[in-house]
Design a protein around this motif. Sequence first.
Motif, PDB file in Angstrom:
ATOM      1  N   GLY A  33       0.837  -1.193   0.000  1.00 62.04           N
ATOM      2  CA  GLY A  33       0.000   0.000   0.000  1.00 62.04           C
ATOM      3  C   GLY A  33       0.872   1.241   0.000  1.00 62.04           C
ATOM      4  O   GLY A  33       0.682   2.165  -0.792  1.00 62.04           O
ATOM      5  N   ARG A  34       1.865   1.240   0.881  1.00 63.36           N
ATOM      6  CA  ARG A  34       2.787   2.377   0.933  1.00 63.36           C
ATOM      7  C   ARG A  34       3.585   2.512  -0.364  1.00 63.36           C
ATOM      8  O   ARG A  34       3.753   3.613  -0.886  1.00 63.36           O
ATOM      9  N   LYS A  35       4.055   1.391  -0.900  1.00 67.14           N
ATOM     10  CA  LYS A  35       4.792   1.446  -2.175  1.00 67.14           C
ATOM     11  C   LYS A  35       3.908   1.999  -3.293  1.00 67.14           C
ATOM     12  O   LYS A  35       4.370   2.766  -4.132  1.00 67.14           O
TER      13      LYS A  35
ATOM     14  N   ALA B  51       4.717   5.355  -5.381  1.00 66.81           N
ATOM     15  CA  ALA B  51       4.897   5.259  -6.836  1.00 66.81           C
ATOM     16  C   ALA B  51       3.798   5.985  -7.601  1.00 66.81           C
ATOM     17  O   ALA B  51       3.833   6.029  -8.828  1.00 66.81           O
ATOM     18  N   GLY B  52       2.824   6.529  -6.885  1.00 60.99           N
ATOM     19  CA  GLY B  52       1.735   7.226  -7.540  1.00 60.99           C
ATOM     20  C   GLY B  52       0.708   6.309  -8.180  1.00 60.99           C
ATOM     21  O   GLY B  52      -0.087   6.751  -9.015  1.00 60.99           O
ATOM     22  N   VAL B  53       0.713   5.041  -7.798  1.00 58.69           N
ATOM     23  CA  VAL B  53      -0.256   4.090  -8.333  1.00 58.69           C
ATOM     24  C   VAL B  53      -1.650   4.430  -7.808  1.00 58.69           C
ATOM     25  O   VAL B  53      -2.631   4.384  -8.542  1.00 58.69           O
ATOM     26  N   LEU B  54      -1.752   4.763  -6.536  1.00 56.44           N
ATOM     27  CA  LEU B  54      -3.004   5.137  -5.872  1.00 56.44           C
ATOM     28  C   LEU B  54      -2.746   6.308  -4.936  1.00 56.44           C
ATOM     29  O   LEU B  54      -1.608   6.533  -4.520  1.00 56.44           O
TER      30      LEU B  54
ATOM     31  N   LEU C 245      -6.495   3.910  -1.963  1.00 60.32           N
ATOM     32  CA  LEU C 245      -5.983   2.790  -1.179  1.00 60.32           C
ATOM     33  C   LEU C 245      -6.989   2.365  -0.114  1.00 60.32           C
ATOM     34  O   LEU C 245      -7.219   1.173   0.096  1.00 60.32           O
ATOM     35  N   ARG C 246      -7.615   3.333   0.547  1.00 56.47           N
ATOM     36  CA  ARG C 246      -8.660   2.988   1.541  1.00 56.47           C
ATOM     37  C   ARG C 246      -9.835   2.297   0.847  1.00 56.47           C
ATOM     38  O   ARG C 246     -10.394   1.325   1.357  1.00 56.47           O
ATOM     39  N   ALA C 247     -10.204   2.797  -0.324  1.00 56.64           N
ATOM     40  CA  ALA C 247     -11.295   2.164  -1.072  1.00 56.64           C
ATOM     41  C   ALA C 247     -10.923   0.726  -1.427  1.00 56.64           C
ATOM     42  O   ALA C 247     -11.735  -0.193  -1.266  1.00 56.64           O
ATOM     43  N   PHE C 248      -9.691   0.525  -1.890  1.00 61.21           N
ATOM     44  CA  PHE C 248      -9.216  -0.820  -2.223  1.00 61.21           C
ATOM     45  C   PHE C 248      -9.353  -1.748  -1.014  1.00 61.21           C
ATOM     46  O   PHE C 248      -9.803  -2.889  -1.146  1.00 61.21           O
TER      47      PHE C 248
ATOM     48  N   THR D  28      -5.835   4.810   6.686  1.00 62.60           N
ATOM     49  CA  THR D  28      -5.492   3.912   5.596  1.00 62.60           C
ATOM     50  C   THR D  28      -4.859   2.651   6.160  1.00 62.60           C
ATOM     51  O   THR D  28      -5.209   1.538   5.758  1.00 62.60           O
ATOM     52  N   ALA D  29      -3.929   2.828   7.090  1.00 66.06           N
ATOM     53  CA  ALA D  29      -3.272   1.657   7.713  1.00 66.06           C
ATOM     54  C   ALA D  29      -4.289   0.768   8.397  1.00 66.06           C
ATOM     55  O   ALA D  29      -4.244  -0.464   8.271  1.00 66.06           O
ATOM     56  N   ALA D  30      -5.236   1.361   9.113  1.00 69.31           N
ATOM     57  CA  ALA D  30      -6.257   0.579   9.805  1.00 69.31           C
ATOM     58  C   ALA D  30      -7.107  -0.193   8.808  1.00 69.31           C
ATOM     59  O   ALA D  30      -7.444  -1.369   9.026  1.00 69.31           O
ATOM     60  N   ALA D  31      -7.428   0.416   7.670  1.00 71.72           N
ATOM     61  CA  ALA D  31      -8.244  -0.255   6.659  1.00 71.72           C
ATOM     62  C   ALA D  31      -7.510  -1.426   6.026  1.00 71.72           C
ATOM     63  O   ALA D  31      -8.127  -2.415   5.636  1.00 71.72           O
ATOM     64  N   LEU D  32      -6.190  -1.336   5.952  1.00 73.35           N
ATOM     65  CA  LEU D  32      -5.375  -2.385   5.334  1.00 73.35           C
ATOM     66  C   LEU D  32      -4.999  -3.495   6.303  1.00 73.35           C
ATOM     67  O   LEU D  32      -4.478  -4.527   5.880  1.00 73.35           O
ATOM     68  N   THR D  33      -5.208  -3.296   7.570  1.00 69.75           N
ATOM     69  CA  THR D  33      -4.817  -4.287   8.577  1.00 69.75           C
ATOM     70  C   THR D  33      -5.945  -5.295   8.732  1.00 69.75           C
ATOM     71  O   THR D  33      -7.074  -4.941   9.049  1.00 69.75           O
TER      72      THR D  33
END
Length: 188
Positions: free
Chosen positions: A83-85, A89-92, A97-100, A181-186
């Motif tokens: 997610g951070r990468k 890199a400007g991918v998201l 990222l939160r939506a993903f 964002t981190a919480a959503a990805l955990t």
Amino acid sequence: MIITPPSAEEVTGHAASMYDSDTQDDGFVFAHTQVMAINPEAHEAFERLIKAVVPSIGIEVYEAATLGAARAIGSSHCLLAHGRKSLRAGVLDDAGLRAFANRDDSGFSAAEQAVIRYAEQLSTSASAMTDADAQALRDVGFSDRQIVDITLAAAARNLFSRALLALDVPVDVVPGLDPATAAALTTR
């Protein structure tokens, strides 16, 4: 975690480079890096595999495959790191990222969304895959080489993510991510 990783004073060669990279980038060595440093040759081989697939598919497609596989597996380690990468890199952006993380892939292009679906299928029921799954990638413009490399990227994420999960490696806080964002990805 039952595995005892090597200390910074014990590592040499590639393992020392792994530790140095984390320390230079983030000020500490991630738990997953410490565990992988137990077999630095395997980690180095994994990195060579990734370097062999990215040129044909590009970083955006690589991250889509990686994030799709990590989400399907439930790997907080890889969701946070990639997610951070993806942000860097400007991918998201953070919203994408939160939506993903909430299963909304609209921040990705149509081709990248096809890659995410493919990576998820590979990660959850690879034995049920057919030519139709690869055809979905071909239909959005991917070549044979790219389809193979997308498959390898998703399979490699399965290897790495599942190893971390099986070894019960603690999930570190990843600097540079918005807390929401981190919480959503955990995942756990």
